[in-house]
Enzyme design. Structure first.
Site: not given
Ligand code: G3I
Length: 323
Positions: A172, A208
């Site tokens: 990740n 993000h």
């Protein structure tokens, strides 16, 4: 119906949210999180990290993580478990312990074995290693890399695979939503782990993002980059989606944000091995953004009063399709 209902109807995808223990006493928040028309999946934002789980060497504390795992089971939601190995929220006994190679390998293996065994059968996915890369795709220096070298990655994945063979194991990271050095670095990690003969099932793209900017601006760039990963025979998941802007958000920014969210959804929907999308919490009330990026926020589809931003919510619904 809601985004999760539409996502499931559109394919095998889920639509979910991160959450955290302190928020669960907020009854309206909890009711929203538990609405499976909107959210078919949850991720603990903090409570399965090393500092919570093993604050002292060999002392394991699963209480907070169990609360999130139990909530997922009660709601019938998929649980993504986050995260086993990360340089942040890593207790100082690990960072500053001065352990030699063999000792740190055994500490790493023991942490992963204990935690993954505790949650065996409950975690659909594990984020095994989080954020191992610099922006240029080289390895970030951290205690594991400095002591063990890049082998810490396959060692971590092997320990997780042994402890729960049916959990899907993910690498990740952020800023791997577009092609570039960091995405290439993540692809190198997939190849490295496979070269060791160890299983890796997926890549988590945190996402993000910034309104009108990187990653979400073009469905074709987004899908091309996802396909560069799936070509290595791994799934992709959007694991920590939020799209921030300067606050207070202007009407124009919200309109752009709605388009950006729709592009992310359309990109995932277009890639067969994109398994789902997770918001990094669903409401601005509990977003991490304002505390880290001063003057920015309004990043999520629900506002600080837990009200849907209709334009953004409807854009997400429409992107999943009529379901
Ligand atoms: O638990 C303490 C509390 O006791 C104390 O009173 C309070 C005072 O500041 O802090 C609390 O800890 C905070 C913790 O969140 C729990 O709320 C930490 O200060 C704060 O730094 C921590 O932030 C988390 C951050 O990771 C830490 O790196 C965010 O909630 C969490 O959303 C964020 O998540 C990360 C992902 O794991 C990886 N990708 C990036 C993402 C955003 O940073």
């Amino acid at each position: 119906d809601g985004p999760n209902t539409r996502a499931v109807a559109a394919g095998k995808q889920y639509f979910g949210s991160a959450t955290d223990n302190g928020e669960l006493t907020d009854a309206p928040y909890l009711a929203g999180l538990s609405n499976t028309a909107d959210f078919g999946q949850i991720t603990p934002a903090n409570s399965m990290k090393w500092d919570t789980i093993e604050p002292s060497r060999g002392i394991f504390s699963f209480t907070k993580g169990d609360v999130i795992a139990d909530l997922a089971a009660k709601n019938g939601q998929i649980l993504r478990c986050h995260t086993l190995v990360w340089h942040n929220q890593l207790p100082s006994w690990v960072t500053n312990g001065g352990f030699d190679n063999a000792t740190l390998i055994s500490i790493l293996q023991n942490h992963i074995t204990q935690e993954v065994t505790h949650y065996k059968g409950k975690c659909a996915h594990w984020d095994v290693v989080n954020e191992a890369l610099n922006e240029d795709g080289t390895y970030r220096t951290n205690v594991f890399y400095n002591t063990i070298g890049e082998a810490y990655l396959p060692i971590a994945f092997a320990a997780a695979a042994a402890a729960d063979p049916s959990a899907k194991l993910y690498y990740n990271d952020y800023n791997i939503e577009a092609a570039g050095g960091k995405s290439t670095g993540a692809q190198r990690i997939v190849k490295l782990i496979k070269q060791y003969g160890v299983k890796i099932d997926g890549i988590g793209m945190q996402a993000h993002l910034i309104v009108g900017s990187t990653g979400s601006e073009s469905v074709s760039a987004w899908t091309a980059n996802m396909n560069a990963f799936t070509a290595l025979n791994v799934d992709v998941a959007i694991t920590e989606l939020d799209i921030r802007t300067t606050t207070p958000a202007t009407a124009a920014a919200v309109t752009q944000q709605a388009k950006d969210y729709a592009n992310v959804v359309q990109g995932c929907k277009a890639v067969a091995r994109c398994v789902g999308i997770t918001l990094w919490d669903y409401t601005d009330k509990y977003s991490w953004i304002p505390s880290v990026f001063s003057g920015q926020g309004a990043a999520l589809p629900w506002d600080e009063n837990l009200q849907k931003k209709t334009e953004v919510y409807n854009a997400i619904l429409n992107a999943w399709g009529t379901g």
